[in-house]
Design a protein around this motif. Structure first.
Motif, PDB file in Angstrom:
ATOM      1  N   SER A 185       3.735  10.316   0.535  1.00 27.02           N
ATOM      2  CA  SER A 185       4.954  10.323  -0.272  1.00 27.02           C
ATOM      3  C   SER A 185       5.210  11.695  -0.879  1.00 27.02           C
ATOM      4  O   SER A 185       4.273  12.479  -1.083  1.00 27.02           O
ATOM      5  CB  SER A 185       4.821   9.327  -1.422  1.00 27.02           C
ATOM      6  N   ALA A 186       6.465  11.922  -1.219  1.00 26.89           N
ATOM      7  CA  ALA A 186       6.808  13.075  -2.060  1.00 26.89           C
ATOM      8  C   ALA A 186       6.832  12.607  -3.504  1.00 26.89           C
ATOM      9  O   ALA A 186       7.213  11.462  -3.782  1.00 26.89           O
ATOM     10  CB  ALA A 186       8.181  13.604  -1.655  1.00 26.89           C
ATOM     11  N   THR A 187       6.390  13.445  -4.416  1.00 23.41           N
ATOM     12  CA  THR A 187       6.462  13.072  -5.825  1.00 23.41           C
ATOM     13  C   THR A 187       6.703  14.286  -6.706  1.00 23.41           C
ATOM     14  O   THR A 187       6.290  15.397  -6.364  1.00 23.41           O
ATOM     15  CB  THR A 187       5.168  12.364  -6.301  1.00 23.41           C
ATOM     16  N   THR A 188       7.369  14.022  -7.832  1.00 26.19           N
ATOM     17  CA  THR A 188       7.538  15.080  -8.836  1.00 26.19           C
ATOM     18  C   THR A 188       6.385  15.056  -9.838  1.00 26.19           C
ATOM     19  O   THR A 188       6.368  15.869 -10.763  1.00 26.19           O
ATOM     20  CB  THR A 188       8.877  14.916  -9.585  1.00 26.19           C
ATOM     21  N   TYR A 215       9.088   9.231  -6.979  1.00 28.08           N
ATOM     22  CA  TYR A 215       8.236   9.123  -5.795  1.00 28.08           C
ATOM     23  C   TYR A 215       9.134   8.650  -4.656  1.00 28.08           C
ATOM     24  O   TYR A 215       9.975   7.776  -4.862  1.00 28.08           O
ATOM     25  CB  TYR A 215       7.146   8.062  -5.976  1.00 28.08           C
ATOM     26  N   GLY A 216       8.934   9.184  -3.463  1.00 27.96           N
ATOM     27  CA  GLY A 216       9.752   8.736  -2.340  1.00 27.96           C
ATOM     28  C   GLY A 216       9.032   8.903  -1.015  1.00 27.96           C
ATOM     29  O   GLY A 216       8.107   9.702  -0.888  1.00 27.96           O
ATOM     30  N   ILE A 276       3.795   1.647  -1.913  1.00 26.65           N
ATOM     31  CA  ILE A 276       4.887   2.051  -2.796  1.00 26.65           C
ATOM     32  C   ILE A 276       5.116   1.017  -3.894  1.00 26.65           C
ATOM     33  O   ILE A 276       4.487  -0.034  -3.891  1.00 26.65           O
ATOM     34  CB  ILE A 276       6.193   2.302  -1.979  1.00 26.65           C
ATOM     35  N   ASP A 277       6.024   1.321  -4.812  1.00 24.59           N
ATOM     36  CA  ASP A 277       6.252   0.390  -5.918  1.00 24.59           C
ATOM     37  C   ASP A 277       7.275  -0.685  -5.526  1.00 24.59           C
ATOM     38  O   ASP A 277       7.823  -0.664  -4.416  1.00 24.59           O
ATOM     39  CB  ASP A 277       6.649   1.147  -7.198  1.00 24.59           C
ATOM     40  N   LEU A 278       7.522  -1.587  -6.462  1.00 17.81           N
ATOM     41  CA  LEU A 278       8.408  -2.721  -6.197  1.00 17.81           C
ATOM     42  C   LEU A 278       9.828  -2.281  -5.840  1.00 17.81           C
ATOM     43  O   LEU A 278      10.424  -2.781  -4.882  1.00 17.81           O
ATOM     44  CB  LEU A 278       8.426  -3.621  -7.435  1.00 17.81           C
ATOM     45  N   ALA A 279      10.370  -1.338  -6.614  1.00 15.55           N
ATOM     46  CA  ALA A 279      11.752  -0.893  -6.356  1.00 15.55           C
ATOM     47  C   ALA A 279      11.854  -0.292  -4.959  1.00 15.55           C
ATOM     48  O   ALA A 279      12.834  -0.520  -4.231  1.00 15.55           O
ATOM     49  CB  ALA A 279      12.182   0.114  -7.420  1.00 15.55           C
ATOM     50  N   LEU A 324       2.957  -2.107   1.453  1.00 12.94           N
ATOM     51  CA  LEU A 324       1.971  -2.672   0.527  1.00 12.94           C
ATOM     52  C   LEU A 324       2.378  -2.265  -0.882  1.00 12.94           C
ATOM     53  O   LEU A 324       2.388  -1.083  -1.223  1.00 12.94           O
ATOM     54  CB  LEU A 324       0.581  -2.129   0.869  1.00 12.94           C
ATOM     55  N   ALA A 325       2.725  -3.270  -1.674  1.00 18.25           N
ATOM     56  CA  ALA A 325       3.105  -3.013  -3.060  1.00 18.25           C
ATOM     57  C   ALA A 325       2.148  -3.783  -3.961  1.00 18.25           C
ATOM     58  O   ALA A 325       1.287  -4.523  -3.491  1.00 18.25           O
ATOM     59  CB  ALA A 325       4.549  -3.440  -3.301  1.00 18.25           C
ATOM     60  N   GLY A 326       2.308  -3.579  -5.246  1.00 16.98           N
ATOM     61  CA  GLY A 326       1.421  -4.261  -6.187  1.00 16.98           C
ATOM     62  C   GLY A 326       1.233  -3.384  -7.400  1.00 16.98           C
ATOM     63  O   GLY A 326       1.445  -2.176  -7.330  1.00 16.98           O
ATOM     64  N   PRO A 327       0.835  -3.970  -8.511  1.00 18.78           N
ATOM     65  CA  PRO A 327       0.784  -3.210  -9.759  1.00 18.78           C
ATOM     66  C   PRO A 327      -0.274  -2.115  -9.762  1.00 18.78           C
ATOM     67  O   PRO A 327      -1.158  -2.088  -8.922  1.00 18.78           O
ATOM     68  CB  PRO A 327       0.450  -4.282 -10.801  1.00 18.78           C
ATOM     69  N   THR A 328      -0.132  -1.241 -10.704  1.00 21.28           N
ATOM     70  CA  THR A 328      -1.066  -0.144 -10.910  1.00 21.28           C
ATOM     71  C   THR A 328      -2.508  -0.648 -10.955  1.00 21.28           C
ATOM     72  O   THR A 328      -2.770  -1.744 -11.462  1.00 21.28           O
ATOM     73  CB  THR A 328      -0.712   0.548 -12.251  1.00 21.28           C
TER      74      THR A 328
END
Ligand code: 5GP
Length: 200
Positions: free
Chosen positions: A49-52, A94-95, A115-118, A22-26
């Motif tokens: 997810s993992a994130t910094t 983010y991963g 997650i994001d588009l990339a 599932l993606a999509g803008p903020t």
């Protein structure tokens, strides 16, 4: 481009049809829709997810995210532990940790990534059988209103996020299905259908 997971991972290909991305803008409401989905379908597992990015007030390590520093994130990439990862909104990384997703899919139960588009593009490269869903706002104006309304970002961050949002919106057609989030329950119903879950 960041490195991606192994394209030939047989486990990934075999179980990918149970995976929904599932993606999509903020601020489009991915979290609201996925919470609504999981209330009705508790068997749907949401990847952590993992994130910094540093935690926001109220966010719990291991529940909302695995909050890690740059060195730990570097190590996860080097060890091939991430199914995908990206720099989001030009700032933090983010991963998706790969092993929990594959374990979950192997157990036969559905899994969801927000997650994001990339990141979605990377998952599609390695698991094309997954379901790719784009959640869209009724309009960019509505998205701005929601972003201001939730009040979790300052103005500079909102500007940054809206810039990313415009790029992401342009890519909606790459997805298997676009769901307009004008009504949470209706959007969830569409997501249920996209995931192939039984109507409940
Ligand atoms: P936030 O900082 O608001 O929690 O998340 C910002 C954005 O990061 C989310 O809207 C989502 O699109 C993206 N994101 C969250 N987790 C991941 C991930 O594991 N991989 C990628 N590629 N993007 C993520």
């Amino acid at each position: 481009m960041p490195e991606t997971a192994e394209a030939s991972d047989p486990a990934a290909a075999r179980f990918a049809s149970r995976l929904t991305v599932l993606a999509g803008p903020t601020a489009v409401g991915k979290g609201t829709v996925s919470n609504d989905l999981r209330q009705r379908y508790p068997e749907v597992w949401l990847s952590v997810s993992a994130t910094t990015r540093p935690p926001r007030p109220g966010e719990v390590d291991g529940v909302h995210y695995h909050f890690v520093d740059d060195a730990a994130f570097d190590r996860m990439i080097a060890e091939g532990e991430l199914l995908e990862w990206a720099v989001v909104h030009g700032r933090h990384r983010y991963g998706t940790p790969k092993a929990p997703v594959l374990d979950r899919l192997a157990s036969g139960r559905p899994a969801l990534l927000e997650i994001d588009l990339a990141g979605a593009r990377q998952v599609r490269a390695v698991m094309p059988e997954a379901h790719f869903v784009f959640l869209a706002p009724p309009s960019i104006e509505e998205l701005k209103r929601r972003l201001v309304g939730r009040g979790t970002e300052d103005e500079e961050e909102r500007r940054r996020r809206l810039a990313t949002a415009e790029v992401e919106m342009a890519a909606a057609a790459e997805f298997d299905r676009v769901i307009v989030n004008d009504d949470v329950h209706r959007a969830t119903d569409e997501l249920v259908a996209a995931m192939g879950l039984p109507t409940r």
